[in-house]
Write a protein that holds these residues in place. Sequence first.
Motif, short mmCIF file in Angstrom:
data_model
loop_
_atom_site.label_atom_id
_atom_site.label_comp_id
_atom_site.label_asym_id
_atom_site.label_seq_id
_atom_site.Cartn_x
_atom_site.Cartn_y
_atom_site.Cartn_z
N ALA A 102 34.97 -32.95 -10.77
CA ALA A 102 36.62 -33.26 -10.60
C ALA A 102 36.98 -32.21 -10.09
CB ALA A 102 37.06 -33.66 -11.92
N PHE A 103 36.72 -30.92 -10.54
CA PHE A 103 37.47 -29.67 -10.00
C PHE A 103 36.95 -29.49 -8.40
CE2 PHE A 103 36.85 -25.13 -8.80
CZ PHE A 103 38.24 -24.88 -8.95
N LEU A 104 35.79 -29.78 -8.15
CA LEU A 104 35.55 -29.48 -6.75
C LEU A 104 36.39 -30.65 -5.74
CD1 LEU A 104 31.75 -28.98 -7.39
CD2 LEU A 104 33.44 -27.23 -6.64
N CYS A 105 36.48 -31.78 -6.44
CA CYS A 105 37.12 -32.63 -5.45
C CYS A 105 38.98 -32.83 -5.46
CB CYS A 105 36.81 -34.18 -6.07
SG CYS A 105 35.39 -34.77 -6.13
N ARG A 106 39.50 -31.69 -6.17
CA ARG A 106 40.74 -31.43 -6.15
C ARG A 106 41.19 -31.02 -4.72
NH1 ARG A 106 43.80 -30.64 -10.62
NH2 ARG A 106 44.79 -29.16 -9.77
N PRO A 107 42.52 -31.38 -4.45
CA PRO A 107 42.89 -30.81 -2.82
C PRO A 107 42.95 -29.11 -2.91
CG PRO A 107 44.35 -32.57 -3.68
CD PRO A 107 43.38 -32.18 -4.86
N GLU A 108 43.17 -28.75 -4.29
CA GLU A 108 43.19 -27.31 -4.29
C GLU A 108 42.01 -26.52 -4.30
OE1 GLU A 108 46.65 -29.38 -6.63
OE2 GLU A 108 44.25 -29.29 -6.49
N SER A 109 40.83 -27.52 -4.05
CA SER A 109 39.45 -26.75 -3.97
C SER A 109 39.03 -26.78 -2.51
CB SER A 109 38.53 -27.47 -4.83
OG SER A 109 38.73 -27.40 -6.16
N GLY A 110 40.06 -26.92 -1.66
CA GLY A 110 39.80 -26.95 -0.51
C GLY A 110 39.10 -25.70 0.22
N TYR A 111 39.12 -24.62 -0.13
CA TYR A 111 38.29 -23.25 0.44
C TYR A 111 36.98 -23.22 -0.14
CZ TYR A 111 38.68 -19.10 3.20
OH TYR A 111 38.29 -18.21 4.07
N LEU A 112 36.47 -24.08 -1.12
CA LEU A 112 35.32 -24.02 -1.53
C LEU A 112 34.29 -24.91 -1.07
CD1 LEU A 112 36.18 -24.14 -5.67
CD2 LEU A 112 35.88 -22.15 -4.04
N THR A 113 33.25 -24.40 -0.32
CA THR A 113 32.36 -25.33 0.38
C THR A 113 31.09 -24.80 0.40
OG1 THR A 113 32.29 -26.71 2.03
CG2 THR A 113 33.00 -24.75 2.79
N GLY A 114 29.96 -25.53 0.56
CA GLY A 114 28.82 -25.10 0.87
C GLY A 114 28.03 -24.24 -0.18
N ALA A 115 28.51 -24.34 -1.54
CA ALA A 115 28.23 -23.60 -2.61
C ALA A 115 27.45 -24.39 -3.71
CB ALA A 115 29.33 -22.97 -3.23
N THR A 116 26.70 -23.95 -4.51
CA THR A 116 26.04 -24.52 -5.59
C THR A 116 26.64 -24.09 -6.83
OG1 THR A 116 23.95 -24.84 -4.45
CG2 THR A 116 23.78 -25.20 -6.87
N TYR A 117 26.97 -24.85 -7.87
CA TYR A 117 27.69 -24.49 -9.08
C TYR A 117 26.88 -25.15 -10.16
CZ TYR A 117 31.75 -23.91 -6.13
OH TYR A 117 32.58 -23.32 -5.23
N ASP A 118 26.31 -24.11 -10.82
CA ASP A 118 25.38 -24.30 -12.07
C ASP A 118 26.11 -24.80 -13.29
OD1 ASP A 118 23.17 -23.70 -10.40
OD2 ASP A 118 23.44 -21.32 -10.79
N VAL A 119 25.78 -25.79 -13.85
CA VAL A 119 26.37 -26.30 -15.36
C VAL A 119 24.87 -26.34 -16.18
CG1 VAL A 119 27.65 -27.83 -16.42
CG2 VAL A 119 28.06 -27.43 -13.95
N ASN A 120 24.75 -25.08 -16.71
CA ASN A 120 23.64 -25.15 -17.56
C ASN A 120 23.42 -24.12 -18.67
OD1 ASN A 120 22.84 -22.19 -16.73
ND2 ASN A 120 22.07 -23.06 -14.80
N GLY A 121 24.85 -23.87 -19.03
CA GLY A 121 24.94 -22.93 -20.26
C GLY A 121 24.19 -21.41 -20.56
N GLY A 122 23.98 -21.16 -19.12
CA GLY A 122 23.29 -20.04 -18.72
C GLY A 122 21.73 -19.86 -18.99
N SER A 123 21.26 -20.97 -19.12
CA SER A 123 19.63 -21.29 -19.04
C SER A 123 18.86 -20.62 -17.97
CB SER A 123 19.28 -22.71 -19.53
OG SER A 123 19.52 -23.22 -18.49
N HIS A 124 19.67 -20.76 -16.72
CA HIS A 124 19.04 -20.17 -15.53
C HIS A 124 20.26 -19.38 -14.76
CE1 HIS A 124 16.53 -19.80 -12.05
NE2 HIS A 124 17.64 -20.24 -10.93
N ILE A 125 19.93 -17.87 -14.89
CA ILE A 125 21.17 -16.94 -14.25
C ILE A 125 20.30 -16.34 -13.10
CG2 ILE A 125 22.44 -15.23 -14.53
CD1 ILE A 125 22.43 -15.86 -17.65
N HIS A 126 21.10 -16.38 -11.96
CA HIS A 126 20.46 -15.78 -10.73
C HIS A 126 21.49 -15.27 -9.88
CE1 HIS A 126 21.69 -19.41 -8.33
NE2 HIS A 126 21.64 -19.89 -9.55
#
Length: 252
Positions: free
Chosen positions: A228-252
Amino acid sequence: MTQTHTAVITGAGSRRGIGQGVAHALAAQGWDIAVLDLDEAAAKEIADQVAQRHGVTALGIRCDVTDRDDVDQAVATVEGNLTEIGALVNNAGITSPTTFLDVADDEWERIFAVNVRGSYLMTKRIAPGMTERGFGRIVNMSSVSAERGGGVFGGVAYSSAKAALLGFSRSLARELGPSGVTVNSVAPGLIDTDITAGKLPDDRKAAMVADIPMRRTGAVSDVADMVAFLCRPESGYLTGATYDVNGGSHIH
């Protein structure tokens, strides 16, 4: 948003799935919602719940994302009954734990058909309208399995398909960015959904949770809120990225 837009979410018919969580999260922000799923009754059920809870317009539509005619028909239904499509969440996917030496050709092809071809067909049909209108948000659902090379639920076919979505997203972000369309990936870790429920012995699950810095499995809402955050109009300068939602199980 200055006007109401529609968000299309594929694979959103499961009651405990990430897709339905995304539908509710976006509806709470004022989006009209199109719930697409191979199970038409389930899609309509989720759409009715979304409409009743959030006061938006929502439709449940049957769609096999691997079939071009099905995709064309489903999107045409959305365009004919809802507001302009402003967001596409390619959430439909299937998993497989099969190892490489055991995976059969048809299983490999089916995993890629749903996860990759489905995302391609949906995006191919919807992206042109976004570029013409100068606004769009595309979110592709990848997985931590794509980043770490498999896992408990992700064999080589699943991990490869989800990794393909990362490349797809990055290339699309470059191509569509000049038209005001953002493209991002979300890579969930161990999330409490129908896919994971009951598939792990209690001791195995406890060991996995103990290895997560946040000491818990993820909730559907953890992923849905990111989308939902990535779909907001205010997120218009965020693109081409991967957002991890894993509680820190994979940190890189």
